[in-house]
Design a protein around this motif. Sequence first.
Motif, PDB file in Angstrom:
ATOM      1  N   MET A   1       0.831  -1.202   0.000  1.00 36.60           N
ATOM      2  CA  MET A   1       0.000   0.000   0.000  1.00 36.60           C
ATOM      3  C   MET A   1       0.867   1.254   0.000  1.00 36.60           C
ATOM      4  O   MET A   1       0.622   2.200  -0.726  1.00 36.60           O
ATOM      5  N   ILE A   4       2.314   2.120  -3.350  1.00 34.88           N
ATOM      6  CA  ILE A   4       1.412   2.826  -4.266  1.00 34.88           C
ATOM      7  C   ILE A   4       1.483   4.324  -4.013  1.00 34.88           C
ATOM      8  O   ILE A   4       1.622   5.136  -4.933  1.00 34.88           O
ATOM      9  N   GLY A   8       3.251   7.310  -6.526  1.00 38.30           N
ATOM     10  CA  GLY A   8       2.491   8.483  -6.984  1.00 38.30           C
ATOM     11  C   GLY A   8       3.179   9.764  -6.575  1.00 38.30           C
ATOM     12  O   GLY A   8       3.342  10.693  -7.363  1.00 38.30           O
ATOM     13  N   LEU A 101       6.755   9.977 -15.466  1.00 36.21           N
ATOM     14  CA  LEU A 101       5.811   9.047 -16.096  1.00 36.21           C
ATOM     15  C   LEU A 101       6.149   7.607 -15.730  1.00 36.21           C
ATOM     16  O   LEU A 101       5.256   6.789 -15.509  1.00 36.21           O
ATOM     17  N   PHE A 104       4.748   6.977 -12.408  1.00 34.69           N
ATOM     18  CA  PHE A 104       3.289   6.802 -12.465  1.00 34.69           C
ATOM     19  C   PHE A 104       2.954   5.402 -12.963  1.00 34.69           C
ATOM     20  O   PHE A 104       2.022   4.761 -12.470  1.00 34.69           O
ATOM     21  N   CYS A 107       3.098   3.019 -10.214  1.00 36.89           N
ATOM     22  CA  CYS A 107       1.882   3.087  -9.389  1.00 36.89           C
ATOM     23  C   CYS A 107       0.825   2.148  -9.974  1.00 36.89           C
ATOM     24  O   CYS A 107       0.188   1.378  -9.249  1.00 36.89           O
ATOM     25  N   LEU A 111      -0.993  -1.335  -8.443  1.00 33.65           N
ATOM     26  CA  LEU A 111      -2.452  -1.495  -8.418  1.00 33.65           C
ATOM     27  C   LEU A 111      -2.847  -2.809  -9.080  1.00 33.65           C
ATOM     28  O   LEU A 111      -3.690  -3.553  -8.582  1.00 33.65           O
ATOM     29  N   LEU A 123      -8.566   1.233 -13.516  1.00 32.10           N
ATOM     30  CA  LEU A 123      -7.689   2.383 -13.256  1.00 32.10           C
ATOM     31  C   LEU A 123      -6.221   1.990 -13.413  1.00 32.10           C
ATOM     32  O   LEU A 123      -5.430   2.740 -13.990  1.00 32.10           O
ATOM     33  N   GLU A 126      -5.274   1.740 -17.024  1.00 32.83           N
ATOM     34  CA  GLU A 126      -5.185   3.057 -17.659  1.00 32.83           C
ATOM     35  C   GLU A 126      -3.941   3.813 -17.196  1.00 32.83           C
ATOM     36  O   GLU A 126      -3.262   4.447 -17.990  1.00 32.83           O
ATOM     37  N   ILE A 127      -3.639   3.728 -15.875  1.00 28.06           N
ATOM     38  CA  ILE A 127      -2.442   4.416 -15.371  1.00 28.06           C
ATOM     39  C   ILE A 127      -1.199   3.810 -16.010  1.00 28.06           C
ATOM     40  O   ILE A 127      -0.200   4.474 -16.247  1.00 28.06           O
ATOM     41  N   PRO A 131       0.748   6.791 -19.687  1.00 22.83           N
ATOM     42  CA  PRO A 131       2.151   7.240 -19.773  1.00 22.83           C
ATOM     43  C   PRO A 131       2.919   6.552 -20.903  1.00 22.83           C
ATOM     44  O   PRO A 131       3.796   7.164 -21.515  1.00 22.83           O
TER      45      PRO A 131
END
Lengths: 460, 176
Positions: A1, A4, A8, A101, A104, A107, A111, A123, A126-127, A131
Amino acid sequence: MNAIVLSGIWGVVMMFAGLFLKSSKQIQWTALLGIIALLVVSILDYQAHSVQAQTYFGMMTIDVYTSWFSILITACCAMYLLIFHKDIAAVGKNEAEYFALIFFVMCGVYLLASYSNLLILFLGIEILSIPQYILAGSDKENIKSNEASLKYFLMGAFSTGLLLMGMTLIYGATGSFDITSEKFVGQFEQLSSMSSLSFVGILLLLISFGFKVSAAPLHLWTPDVYDGSPTAFTPFMATIVKVSVFVAFIRLFHFSFGNVSDAWQIAIASMIVLTLIIGNVTAVYQQSLKRMMAYSSIAQAGFMLFSIFAVNSTLAYKGILLYSVVYSLASIGVFAVIIKMKDYTYDGFNGLAKKQPVLAFTATVCLLSLVGIPLTGGFFAKYFVLSAVVEQGKYIWIVVFAVLMAAISAYYYFRVIRSMYFKTGEAAMHTEPTTWDKTLLILNAMIILLLGVLPSLVFG
Amino acid sequence: MNIYQITFWILSLFTLAFAIGVIMSRNPINSVLFLILTFFCISGHYVLMNAQFLAIVNIIVYAGAIMVLFLFVIMLMNLNSDTEPQKNFLVQFAGVVSGGALLLIMVAAIKSSLTGLEGKNIDLINSTDIGLIKNLGTVLFTTYVFPFEIASVLFLSAMVGAVVLGKKDSALKTAE
């Protein structure tokens, strides 16, 4: 956790680094500091979750397996950044943003390793993807880089649409996004009671995941994108991002859809056959080493798909862990040599062994590992994913087929070794490797060799 | 038939007609205008399901912002029949077959999942107030607060990317 959150935050730190730090060296050091901090934090996370799994907000479940994978993938990313940080900074003017990027993306990787809710899966994907579209097009003057970015973006957006449609249908059938909830688990308990909406939903999710891991027949974007992107970013896309999508793939299809495997196993089996044959046979005809590695990454994805195929097998989890690490390190090692060269064709590598014996040696170890020669990590990686299928006992003929395809792959990997060792030539360098580069590459090769002897090191 | 059902059928009819208009019209500008009308009809459906917030957002974001962007792009690109690429017949045929197969599977899945529901009256209208903005906000900041926060990373990376791609490299060089 915590990993993450830190990934970010460090993305934002990198953006500020671009604002306040003037020298490119300082920015690179900030990024390296960040990835080391991320590694430490993910090890602390692992210790915190090694006893029992913990659920956060009903959205993420972090257990031993996911936190251990987070450590491994962070270590691979650290290796990537250590080897490539200078090349990343050399791609364009916005070096701090490239590193931001990458953080990111990390991150998104965490997830995807730990989601227990389809929303987080979306999400995370997409994350992970957005990038990458930008990194692919970061060499703005180069028309091939522009093409790679646009192509990746358009096709990626379409596959995201399919992913969402699949999730919507599954939500319609179950009434829940939470893959641990009773409604969700109950729906996928047995094939006969499964709604046809979830059947189509699984199919659409399969297509979307297949696109992200570049499995045939959804691989068409891969060669152009990997070839067109700046060479500094191609290994990142082909290794760290790809294997993390595989872990998300295995999480959903084993833990949630494992009981209804009859519904999708035949689709995966045909994907494996197509991926292996298209990836390997097309790679034989490539002239550029970078493009050959793009096809090789398709072929390797075919092997990794075996771990998805072998449902409810502990060997499959071990296999995907080992395969992720070994494949990532080997590809990073090969690309680290490619990026030093001026000419990416096979002829450009002629005589490299005389000129740069260290580079030639490390590249050879990495290539042998990609083939799956014993004493390199690649052998056990292939061994575990294939024996998972044998243990399961269904479709044994695919294993035979895969071994045949691995033999074909030996041809194009050995061709590089032949160019480096047995042909005479100039082997013009783009940049001369420093002692630091060589040390890292040797370390990388040593890890691959070590995993070929002691594969249990990555099982945690 | 009560007033809800009549409205539903009329809206559905219009939605389908406009959607067909989007793909049938030769002029891309007409296509976009049809698409805007389709979005308005879908917003009508949302209102019928008592999701006023969604209806308004749909109109503002899709029919408003995104479609205006679409129109701009199409006008800038100056598309006409000359620039339309010639498509291979085989490719077109394969597209029709695969698209048709997907449609068939989707329709069949929806049809077969409805078989158990005959005779049951699904009353969507006014049965729930989940679509009201108050409930939406509560859920967003309690149950779904984590995805809500994580989405900020997604938007941040998209923003960084837009700046990276949009900034002029050469202008930066002269400034230094």
